[in-house]
Write a protein that holds these residues in place. Sequence first.
Motif, PDB file in Angstrom:
ATOM      1  N   THR A  50       4.233  10.829   9.819  1.00 35.18           N
ATOM      2  CA  THR A  50       5.349  10.582   8.448  1.00 35.18           C
ATOM      3  C   THR A  50       6.296   9.784   8.898  1.00 35.18           C
ATOM      4  O   THR A  50       6.485   8.535   8.191  1.00 35.18           O
ATOM      5  N   ARG A  82       1.062  -4.152   7.483  1.00 41.48           N
ATOM      6  CA  ARG A  82       1.168  -3.032   6.694  1.00 41.48           C
ATOM      7  C   ARG A  82      -0.163  -2.477   6.571  1.00 41.48           C
ATOM      8  O   ARG A  82      -0.273  -1.132   6.880  1.00 41.48           O
ATOM      9  N   ALA A 132      -1.291   5.387  10.331  1.00 38.93           N
ATOM     10  CA  ALA A 132      -0.381   6.624  10.134  1.00 38.93           C
ATOM     11  C   ALA A 132      -1.037   7.713   9.296  1.00 38.93           C
ATOM     12  O   ALA A 132      -0.928   8.856   9.676  1.00 38.93           O
ATOM     13  N   THR A 133      -1.727   7.145   8.242  1.00 36.29           N
ATOM     14  CA  THR A 133      -2.634   8.119   7.587  1.00 36.29           C
ATOM     15  C   THR A 133      -3.615   9.092   8.234  1.00 36.29           C
ATOM     16  O   THR A 133      -3.506  10.184   7.965  1.00 36.29           O
ATOM     17  N   GLU A 157      -0.588   1.265   8.224  1.00 41.39           N
ATOM     18  CA  GLU A 157      -0.609   2.565   7.016  1.00 41.39           C
ATOM     19  C   GLU A 157      -1.979   3.234   7.418  1.00 41.39           C
ATOM     20  O   GLU A 157      -1.613   4.554   7.271  1.00 41.39           O
ATOM     21  N   PHE A 192       4.706   6.276   9.174  1.00 41.12           N
ATOM     22  CA  PHE A 192       4.509   5.732   7.825  1.00 41.12           C
ATOM     23  C   PHE A 192       5.583   5.197   7.207  1.00 41.12           C
ATOM     24  O   PHE A 192       5.558   4.137   6.518  1.00 41.12           O
ATOM     25  N   SER A 252       5.854   1.279   6.235  1.00 47.83           N
ATOM     26  CA  SER A 252       5.965   0.805   4.988  1.00 47.83           C
ATOM     27  C   SER A 252       7.135  -0.370   4.672  1.00 47.83           C
ATOM     28  O   SER A 252       6.989  -0.954   3.778  1.00 47.83           O
TER      29      SER A 252
END
Length: 67
Positions: A56, A18, A25-26, A22, A59, A63
């Motif tokens: 998005t 993760r 993705a950010t 993450e 993400f 998650s």
Amino acid sequence: MSRSVVSKRSSWPRWARRGLMENIATAIIAIGFLMLFQPFALSLYTYSFITMLAGTVMFIIVSKFPE
């Protein structure tokens, strides 16, 4: 009686966990945001929404990955 807590290690590869995903993705969302607010190239502006949407969705999916 004491009960020992056994930490279950994830069998997922380190790159697919993760935290790293993450962050990627950010970064994709941030790139889409910068593409939206730059005044130079219309093609970047055009694809900014798709880029932010892809980040998005990534993400949201990431998650659910294990730590």
